[in-house]
Scaffold this motif. Structure first.
Motif, short mmCIF file in Angstrom:
data_model
loop_
_atom_site.label_atom_id
_atom_site.label_comp_id
_atom_site.label_asym_id
_atom_site.label_seq_id
_atom_site.Cartn_x
_atom_site.Cartn_y
_atom_site.Cartn_z
N ASN A 81 -31.32 13.40 -23.68
CA ASN A 81 -31.76 12.01 -23.81
C ASN A 81 -30.90 11.29 -24.83
N ILE A 82 -30.41 10.13 -24.45
CA ILE A 82 -29.65 9.27 -25.36
C ILE A 82 -30.50 8.03 -25.62
N MET A 84 -26.81 4.91 -31.65
CA MET A 84 -27.07 5.80 -30.52
C MET A 84 -27.29 7.21 -31.05
N ASP A 112 -28.73 11.34 -29.67
CA ASP A 112 -29.15 12.17 -28.55
C ASP A 112 -29.90 13.38 -29.07
N SER A 163 -23.08 17.28 -30.69
CA SER A 163 -22.66 15.91 -30.43
C SER A 163 -22.19 15.29 -31.73
N GLN A 168 -23.62 10.73 -34.23
CA GLN A 168 -25.06 10.42 -34.17
C GLN A 168 -25.37 9.23 -35.07
N LEU A 173 -21.16 7.49 -30.46
CA LEU A 173 -21.79 8.75 -30.09
C LEU A 173 -20.99 9.44 -28.98
N THR A 221 -21.74 12.53 -26.75
CA THR A 221 -22.78 13.47 -26.35
C THR A 221 -22.17 14.65 -25.62
N CYS A 230 -22.50 17.71 -23.19
CA CYS A 230 -23.42 18.04 -22.10
C CYS A 230 -22.76 19.06 -21.16
N VAL A 267 -28.51 13.26 -17.69
CA VAL A 267 -28.35 12.45 -18.90
C VAL A 267 -29.22 11.22 -18.70
N TRP A 275 -30.35 7.63 -20.47
CA TRP A 275 -30.15 6.60 -21.47
C TRP A 275 -31.40 5.73 -21.54
N PRO A 309 -18.84 4.76 -26.81
CA PRO A 309 -19.55 6.04 -26.60
C PRO A 309 -18.86 6.89 -25.53
#
Length: 197
Positions: free
Chosen positions: A7-8, A30, A32, A38, A41, A46, A48, A50, A56, A58, A192
């Motif tokens: 989750n972002i 932002m 996550d 990541s 933060q 950001l 992320t 994954c 994902v 947002w 991002p």
């Protein structure tokens, strides 16, 4: 074991964004909840981390709940090398088309209930003396104490990380946010990224 979803959360100071005409300068943060390392933060940068096959999500949240903000679009950007990425027939269907097709799969999730995103108890009416309620609900709350929202969803976008992306590559994306209406109400950043393991 891989986490099924990362989750972002995008926290936006809408009033500052509109007055400065920018999502930068601390106007947007932002974060996550990914279990990998990541970077950036709490910033607009950001990145992320994954995995292929992972969802994902947002979610955009205004700092002042009375100022609306929505995700207008998320578009993955080509790297400098991707601009010239063509196949043998001269068609541009290399990395650029992969990113285009990934971007086209990102969709707003209008079925997301508020409680699932915000968590149980969010917005419960607090009584000044901490005592039992007289049965009436404060303005903006239902009798059970939860805030009533005309739109029972948050602006949530989902996408699945495709299995064919190169690992250890950061895929930058353009995040466009809509705040109110008018010619200067849409702002974007291109800082991002998602990084695939």
């Amino acid at each position: 074991m891989m986490q099924s979803r990362v989750n972002i959360v995008i926290a936006v100071d809408v009033i500052k964004c509109l007055s400065e005409g920018s999502l930068l300068n601390g106007n947007l943060s932002m974060m996550d909840d990914g279990k990998y390392q990541s970077t950036g933060q709490g910033t607009a940068e950001l990145c992320t981390v994954c995995c292929p096959g992972q969802v994902v999500r947002w979610t955009v949240v205004p700092l002042d709940v009375q100022t609306p903000v929505a995700i207008k679009n998320i578009t993955f950007l080509p790297s400098r090398d991707d601009d010239d990425d063509v196949n043998d027939s001269g068609n541009g269907n290399g990395k650029r088309s992969v990113l285009d097709s990934w971007s086209s799969l990102l969709v707003p999730d209008t079925t997301q209930p508020l409680e699932e995103v915000r968590g149980p108890g969010y917005g419960e009416a607090a009584l000044p003396d901490g005592g039992p309620s007289d049965g009436g609900a404060p303005d903006g709350a239902s009798p059970d104490g939860a805030l009533v929202d005309e739109n029972p969803t948050l602006d949530v976008w989902d996408g699945v990380v495709p299995p064919f992306l190169e690992p250890a590559v950061s895929y930058r994306y353009r995040l466009e946010l809509q705040m109110y209406e008018g010619e200067r109400s849409t702002l974007q950043i291109e800082s991002p990224a998602l990084k695939v393991l």
